[in-house]
Scaffold this motif. Structure first.
Motif, PDB file in Angstrom:
ATOM      1  N   LEU A 119       7.012  -8.102  -0.862  1.00 35.83           N
ATOM      2  CA  LEU A 119       5.930  -7.134  -0.764  1.00 35.83           C
ATOM      3  C   LEU A 119       5.792  -6.639   0.671  1.00 35.83           C
ATOM      4  CD1 LEU A 119       3.630  -6.021  -2.666  1.00 35.83           C
ATOM      5  CD2 LEU A 119       2.176  -7.757  -1.640  1.00 35.83           C
ATOM      6  N   PRO A 120       5.686  -5.333   0.883  1.00 36.75           N
ATOM      7  CA  PRO A 120       5.539  -4.808   2.247  1.00 36.75           C
ATOM      8  C   PRO A 120       4.268  -5.330   2.924  1.00 36.75           C
ATOM      9  CG  PRO A 120       5.906  -3.029   0.679  1.00 36.75           C
ATOM     10  CD  PRO A 120       5.703  -4.286  -0.118  1.00 36.75           C
ATOM     11  N   GLU A 121       4.331  -5.464   4.239  1.00 33.74           N
ATOM     12  CA  GLU A 121       3.170  -5.940   5.020  1.00 33.74           C
ATOM     13  C   GLU A 121       1.937  -5.074   4.778  1.00 33.74           C
ATOM     14  OE1 GLU A 121       2.413  -8.604   6.960  1.00 33.74           O
ATOM     15  OE2 GLU A 121       4.323  -9.427   6.289  1.00 33.74           O
ATOM     16  N   SER A 122       2.125  -3.783   4.598  1.00 34.42           N
ATOM     17  CA  SER A 122       0.983  -2.874   4.418  1.00 34.42           C
ATOM     18  C   SER A 122       0.174  -3.192   3.161  1.00 34.42           C
ATOM     19  CB  SER A 122       1.476  -1.420   4.357  1.00 34.42           C
ATOM     20  OG  SER A 122       2.349  -1.247   3.258  1.00 34.42           O
TER      21      SER A 122
ATOM     22  N   PRO B 214       4.987 -13.123 -12.240  1.00 35.89           N
ATOM     23  CA  PRO B 214       3.980 -13.567 -11.274  1.00 35.89           C
ATOM     24  C   PRO B 214       4.012 -12.721 -10.012  1.00 35.89           C
ATOM     25  CG  PRO B 214       5.649 -15.279 -11.645  1.00 35.89           C
ATOM     26  CD  PRO B 214       6.044 -14.092 -12.451  1.00 35.89           C
ATOM     27  N   VAL B 215       2.823 -12.527  -9.439  1.00 32.40           N
ATOM     28  CA  VAL B 215       2.678 -11.782  -8.192  1.00 32.40           C
ATOM     29  C   VAL B 215       1.843 -12.642  -7.253  1.00 32.40           C
ATOM     30  CG1 VAL B 215       1.781  -9.691  -7.103  1.00 32.40           C
ATOM     31  CG2 VAL B 215       2.750  -9.578  -9.413  1.00 32.40           C
ATOM     32  N   SER B 216       2.367 -12.878  -6.066  1.00 32.34           N
ATOM     33  CA  SER B 216       1.663 -13.702  -5.080  1.00 32.34           C
ATOM     34  C   SER B 216       1.614 -12.970  -3.750  1.00 32.34           C
ATOM     35  CB  SER B 216       2.385 -15.042  -4.920  1.00 32.34           C
ATOM     36  OG  SER B 216       1.741 -15.827  -3.968  1.00 32.34           O
ATOM     37  N   VAL B 217       0.407 -12.789  -3.245  1.00 30.97           N
ATOM     38  CA  VAL B 217       0.202 -12.168  -1.930  1.00 30.97           C
ATOM     39  C   VAL B 217      -0.482 -13.221  -1.065  1.00 30.97           C
ATOM     40  CG1 VAL B 217      -0.874 -10.309  -0.636  1.00 30.97           C
ATOM     41  CG2 VAL B 217      -0.051  -9.885  -2.962  1.00 30.97           C
ATOM     42  N   GLN B 218       0.172 -13.613   0.015  1.00 27.52           N
ATOM     43  CA  GLN B 218      -0.349 -14.654   0.901  1.00 27.52           C
ATOM     44  C   GLN B 218      -0.797 -14.047   2.207  1.00 27.52           C
ATOM     45  OE1 GLN B 218       0.105 -18.166   0.017  1.00 27.52           O
ATOM     46  NE2 GLN B 218       0.870 -17.556  -1.966  1.00 27.52           N
TER      47      GLN B 218
END
Length: 87
Positions: free
Chosen positions: A13-16, A83-87
């Motif tokens: 996932l892009p940083e933005s 699954p989608v994980s944003v940390q």
């Protein structure tokens, strides 16, 4: 025989899009043509519309081996939980 995924790259996932933590599972429905081309629709999306748009862009690059009926390729649909994980 059912259609099956032959290429399913999930880039980072892009940083933005990493401004809020998120743990979710999306359900994507692929409409797969007899030639293996597919279109994706999110049946269960994340709460973040920006991530959903990014996911749809990613799913455009997934490739499929089409379903077979009497040894001939046919159009079909396939639902996948991702699954989608944003940390």
């Amino acid at each position: 025989m059912s259609a099956r995924v032959i290429a399913n790259v999930m880039p980072e996932l892009p940083e933005s899009l990493r401004d809020k933590p998120l743990e979710a599972t999306v359900v994507v429905r692929f409409a797969i043509a007899a030639d293996g081309n597919a279109t994706a629709t999110l049946i269960q999306a994340t709460p973040d519309p920006r991530i959903n748009q990014w996911l749809l862009g990613v799913f455009k690059h997934w490739r499929f081996f089409p379903a077979l009926r009497d040894n001939a390729p046919v159009a079909s649909t396939l639902e996948i939980r991702q699954p989608v994980s944003v940390q």
